[in-house]
Design an enzyme around this catalytic site. Structure first.
Site, PDB file in Angstrom:
ATOM      1  N   ASP A  90      16.965  45.452  49.394  1.00  0.00           N
ATOM      2  CA  ASP A  90      18.115  45.321  48.917  1.00  0.00           C
ATOM      3  C   ASP A  90      18.564  44.861  50.310  1.00  0.00           C
ATOM      4  O   ASP A  90      20.157  44.360  50.974  1.00  0.00           O
ATOM      5  CB  ASP A  90      18.936  45.339  48.078  1.00  0.00           C
ATOM      6  CG  ASP A  90      18.944  45.303  46.471  1.00  0.00           C
ATOM      7  OD1 ASP A  90      18.014  44.449  46.445  1.00  0.00           O
ATOM      8  OD2 ASP A  90      18.398  46.359  45.673  1.00  0.00           O
ATOM      9  N   LYS A 138      21.699  39.986  35.192  1.00  0.00           N
ATOM     10  CA  LYS A 138      21.360  39.778  36.276  1.00  0.00           C
ATOM     11  C   LYS A 138      21.010  38.219  36.000  1.00  0.00           C
ATOM     12  O   LYS A 138      20.171  37.213  36.750  1.00  0.00           O
ATOM     13  CB  LYS A 138      19.879  40.465  36.557  1.00  0.00           C
ATOM     14  CG  LYS A 138      20.268  41.364  38.079  1.00  0.00           C
ATOM     15  CD  LYS A 138      19.708  42.256  38.657  1.00  0.00           C
ATOM     16  CE  LYS A 138      19.768  43.726  38.828  1.00  0.00           C
ATOM     17  NZ  LYS A 138      18.705  44.863  39.419  1.00  0.00           N
ATOM     18  N   LYS A 143      21.644  35.300  38.112  1.00  0.00           N
ATOM     19  CA  LYS A 143      20.718  34.765  39.354  1.00  0.00           C
ATOM     20  C   LYS A 143      20.129  32.925  38.943  1.00  0.00           C
ATOM     21  O   LYS A 143      19.125  32.504  39.214  1.00  0.00           O
ATOM     22  CB  LYS A 143      19.322  35.575  39.161  1.00  0.00           C
ATOM     23  CG  LYS A 143      20.076  36.629  40.397  1.00  0.00           C
ATOM     24  CD  LYS A 143      18.632  38.232  40.746  1.00  0.00           C
ATOM     25  CE  LYS A 143      19.029  39.140  41.170  1.00  0.00           C
ATOM     26  NZ  LYS A 143      18.834  38.659  42.278  1.00  0.00           N
ATOM     27  N   PHE A 198      12.607  40.058  37.148  1.00  0.00           N
ATOM     28  CA  PHE A 198      12.406  41.036  36.942  1.00  0.00           C
ATOM     29  C   PHE A 198      13.576  41.959  37.225  1.00  0.00           C
ATOM     30  O   PHE A 198      14.361  41.749  37.732  1.00  0.00           O
ATOM     31  CB  PHE A 198      11.254  42.123  37.541  1.00  0.00           C
ATOM     32  CG  PHE A 198       8.972  41.635  36.980  1.00  0.00           C
ATOM     33  CD1 PHE A 198       9.385  40.776  36.955  1.00  0.00           C
ATOM     34  CD2 PHE A 198       9.240  42.738  35.854  1.00  0.00           C
ATOM     35  CE1 PHE A 198       7.867  40.462  36.082  1.00  0.00           C
ATOM     36  CE2 PHE A 198       8.071  42.585  35.656  1.00  0.00           C
ATOM     37  CZ  PHE A 198       7.596  41.083  35.674  1.00  0.00           C
ATOM     38  N   LYS A 244      10.967  53.584  69.143  1.00  0.00           N
ATOM     39  CA  LYS A 244      10.459  54.354  68.506  1.00  0.00           C
ATOM     40  C   LYS A 244      11.811  55.545  69.123  1.00  0.00           C
ATOM     41  O   LYS A 244      12.129  55.847  69.810  1.00  0.00           O
ATOM     42  CB  LYS A 244       9.463  55.201  68.302  1.00  0.00           C
ATOM     43  CG  LYS A 244       8.937  56.170  67.967  1.00  0.00           C
ATOM     44  CD  LYS A 244       8.156  57.828  68.065  1.00  0.00           C
ATOM     45  CE  LYS A 244       7.892  58.318  67.049  1.00  0.00           C
ATOM     46  NZ  LYS A 244       7.194  59.275  67.376  1.00  0.00           N
ATOM     47  N   ASN A 270       9.490  50.967  49.229  1.00  0.00           N
ATOM     48  CA  ASN A 270       9.703  51.613  47.885  1.00  0.00           C
ATOM     49  C   ASN A 270       8.239  52.316  47.322  1.00  0.00           C
ATOM     50  O   ASN A 270       7.409  51.469  47.552  1.00  0.00           O
ATOM     51  CB  ASN A 270      10.200  50.264  46.985  1.00  0.00           C
ATOM     52  CG  ASN A 270      10.040  49.280  46.768  1.00  0.00           C
ATOM     53  OD1 ASN A 270       9.139  48.999  46.764  1.00  0.00           O
ATOM     54  ND2 ASN A 270      10.540  47.936  47.964  1.00  0.00           N
TER      55      ASN A 270
HETATM   56  O1  PMT Z   1       4.384  46.482  41.811  1.00  0.00           O
HETATM   57  P1  PMT Z   1       3.818  47.818  40.709  1.00  0.00           P
HETATM   58  O2  PMT Z   1       3.688  49.269  41.122  1.00  0.00           O
HETATM   59  O3  PMT Z   1       3.370  47.344  39.551  1.00  0.00           O
HETATM   60  O4  PMT Z   1       6.087  48.257  40.012  1.00  0.00           O
HETATM   61  C1  PMT Z   1       6.269  46.927  38.936  1.00  0.00           C
HETATM   62  C2  PMT Z   1       7.977  46.918  39.848  1.00  0.00           C
HETATM   63  C3  PMT Z   1       8.221  47.799  38.876  1.00  0.00           C
HETATM   64  C4  PMT Z   1       7.868  46.582  41.053  1.00  0.00           C
HETATM   65  C5  PMT Z   1       7.892  45.974  38.644  1.00  0.00           C
HETATM   66  O5  PMT Z   1       8.111  45.702  37.379  1.00  0.00           O
HETATM   67  C6  PMT Z   1       9.695  45.052  38.659  1.00  0.00           C
HETATM   68  O6  PMT Z   1      10.540  45.803  38.516  1.00  0.00           O
HETATM   69  N1  PMT Z   1      10.541  44.924  39.973  1.00  0.00           N
HETATM   70  C7  PMT Z   1      11.298  43.872  40.374  1.00  0.00           C
HETATM   71  C8  PMT Z   1      12.184  44.863  40.793  1.00  0.00           C
HETATM   72  C9  PMT Z   1      13.616  45.008  41.564  1.00  0.00           C
HETATM   73  O7  PMT Z   1      13.557  45.128  42.905  1.00  0.00           O
HETATM   74  O8  PMT Z   1      14.058  44.798  40.468  1.00  0.00           O
HETATM   75  P2  PMT Z   1      16.009  44.422  41.097  1.00  0.00           P
HETATM   76  O9  PMT Z   1      16.304  44.137  40.022  1.00  0.00           O
HETATM   77  O10 PMT Z   1      16.038  44.887  42.030  1.00  0.00           O
HETATM   78  O11 PMT Z   1      15.545  43.126  41.270  1.00  0.00           O
HETATM   79  C10 PMT Z   1      16.261  41.612  40.721  1.00  0.00           C
HETATM   80  C11 PMT Z   1      15.437  40.550  40.525  1.00  0.00           C
HETATM   81  O12 PMT Z   1      15.502  39.820  41.692  1.00  0.00           O
HETATM   82  C12 PMT Z   1      13.336  40.766  40.742  1.00  0.00           C
HETATM   83  O13 PMT Z   1      13.130  40.065  39.640  1.00  0.00           O
HETATM   84  C13 PMT Z   1      13.841  40.996  42.199  1.00  0.00           C
HETATM   85  O14 PMT Z   1      11.945  40.098  42.574  1.00  0.00           O
HETATM   86  C14 PMT Z   1      14.106  40.157  42.679  1.00  0.00           C
HETATM   87  N2  PMT Z   1      15.323  40.180  44.159  1.00  0.00           N
HETATM   88  C15 PMT Z   1      15.601  41.018  44.199  1.00  0.00           C
HETATM   89  C16 PMT Z   1      16.105  42.084  45.705  1.00  0.00           C
HETATM   90  C17 PMT Z   1      15.895  40.180  47.221  1.00  0.00           C
HETATM   91  N3  PMT Z   1      16.392  40.543  47.903  1.00  0.00           N
HETATM   92  N4  PMT Z   1      15.170  39.047  45.983  1.00  0.00           N
HETATM   93  C18 PMT Z   1      15.222  39.097  45.146  1.00  0.00           C
HETATM   94  O15 PMT Z   1      14.225  37.971  44.483  1.00  0.00           O
END
Ligand code: PMT
Length: 405
Positions: free
Chosen positions: A275, A337, A341, A323, A285, A206
């Site tokens: 995810d 969320k 979580k 986040f 490959k 991503n």
């Molecule tokens: O890195 P940059 O270019 O500065 O960009 C910043 C950002 C957009 C990546 C950052 O600000 C941000 O939003 N990060 C969280 C991105 C994300 O995966 O969001 P989510 O809504 O899918 O996940 C929710 C939370 O669960 C997040 O804290 C994530 O880190 C966490 N997560 C998600 C999936 C997973 N398998 N495990 C997790 O712990």
């Protein structure tokens, strides 16, 4: 971890500088030793080379060493310049801007903090010229580790002996980790994307650059925290915090975060964790001889969710900040969320905007906490980091005892 230039000048205390180098390394710092010509008459450069595992700089004009003007390159990359022992001659050169060897040139070229540990005969240390030079340097922000009192190599008894290595290392640490609101707190930050391999050459990834998480790690370190940064594959350089662990996939990030979370006071998940990952990455490959290709993906571990659930079950654990990257119903989904979580704060990030979210220097967020949500204006990611940590500090004050397992 910091990169520290250790200047050694010609005094009997030069042998103690070897212990200073070791002490700094034990705290995870990289040390590059710079010896003046007279220092090499007291201790051999080989000793420092063996300890630091780096070339020791002894000469400004060494053939081959000037290809990229080494004192300028080093000046901009070091986090701290230490001189131990510092002779009256070196102190005079620093005070008066004389740059006639590598160490004095480095001093004039660097903007890193400077720590000087003087060592000389008692009378010399008390001499007006030396006092004046020390005052000049102090006025410029140079920090000192006072010499000790006792029997000096010259046979005198008095003040002038190089401070003990432990004191010098402790002074260096307090410069690198100044007393701040997060002093003594261990902060774990996960930043950047994860790459999920499809085959030996392709992956699902991503657009996360790591900037948001890096800004939080840097700001936490600036506030005195002991920071561990778990960084996914990014081209942006991570900040020089105490420990940087590089990972690639969600599974690696999960392992690294879980390993360090139990010792942390705060965990911030700013990473964009995939995810889904290929259920079975191909060993070879994947050939392109089919018209359509179906990938079978499986859910990756929910790192933040697992931390939240663990804390809920055990009743102890770090403060959790997540986040939520969303393109619609941003705050509502972030709130959901936060509940789902079991975390303390969720930073809702509208990633549909071109000036916020992925791979830009600015961000627009709403911070959702136990007392509701606060929307912040467009600002730099460093400022957003400050806003998040202000709220983390307030929550830590309300929950002063955070248990470690
Ligand atoms: O890195 P940059 O270019 O500065 O960009 C910043 C950002 C957009 C990546 C950052 O600000 C941000 O939003 N990060 C969280 C991105 C994300 O995966 O969001 P989510 O809504 O899918 O996940 C929710 C939370 O669960 C997040 O804290 C994530 O880190 C966490 N997560 C998600 C999936 C997973 N398998 N495990 C997790 O712990």
């Amino acid at each position: 971890m910091a990169l520290i230039a250790l200047g050694v000048t010609g005094g009997i205390g030069a042998y103690k500088a070897v212990e200073v180098a070791r002490g700094l390394q034990k705290r995870g710092h990289e040390v590059v030793a710079i010896m003046t010509a007279s220092a090499t008459r007291f201790v051999g450069p080989l000793t420092f080379e063996a300890i630091t595992r780096r070339r020791v700089i002894t000469d400004q004009f060494e053939p081959g060493a000037n290809a990229d003007i080494e004192h300028i390159a080093l000046a901009s990359s070091i986090n701290l310049l230490i001189v131990a022992p510092a002779t009256a001659n070196l102190i005079g050169k620093f005070a008066n801007g004389l740059a006639d060897d590598f160490l004095s040139t480095l001093y004039t070229a660097t903007r890193a903090p400077v720590l000087v540990a003087p060592a000389m005969n008692t009378q010399m240390f008390a001499h007006e010229a030396v006092r004046r030079n020390l005052e000049t340097l102090a006025a410029r922000g140079v920090r000192f580790v006072e010499p000790g009192e006792g029997y000096l190599a010259c046979g005198w008894i008095g003040k002038g002996r190089l401070a003990e290595p432990d004191e010098i290392v402790a002074a260096a640490e307090s410069i690198l980790h100044p007393a701040g609101p997060l002093r003594g707190k261990r902060v774990l930050v996960a930043a950047g994307p994860t790459f999920e391999d499809l085959d030996p050459v392709r992956y699902l990834g991503n657009r996360s650059s790591g900037r948001m998480g890096f800004a939080i790690a840097e700001e936490a370190e600036r506030r005195g925290a002991d920071v561990t940064l778990v960084a996914g594959p990014t081209s942006v350089e991570p900040p020089a915090v105490r420990s940087v662990l590089r990972v690639r996939g969600a599974a690696d990030m999960h392992r690294a975060v879980l390993e360090h979370a139990s010792a942390a006071d705060v965990v911030v998940m700013a990473a964009a964790v995939a995810d889904y990952a290929p259920a079975e990455p191909a060993r070879q490959k994947i050939s392109k001889d089919v018209e359509t290709l179906t990938l079978v993906l499986k859910r990756t571990p929910d790192i933040l969710g697992n931390l939240g659930r663990q804390r809920l079950a055990s009743g102890k654990g770090p403060l959790l900040v997540g986040f939520a990257a969303e393109t619609e119903q941003v705050v509502e989904r972030a709130r959901a969320k936060r509940e789902e979580k079991h975390v303390d704060l969720i930073v809702a990030n509208d990633v549909s905007r071109s000036d916020a979210g992925f791979d830009v220097d600015t961000n627009v967020v709403t911070i959702v906490g136990p007392e509701g949500s606060e929307s912040l204006p467009l600002q730099s990611k460093s400022r957003v980091a400050g806003e998040i940590l202000d709220r983390v500090e307030r929550l830590l004050l309300k929950q002063p005892v955070v248990s470690h397992s």
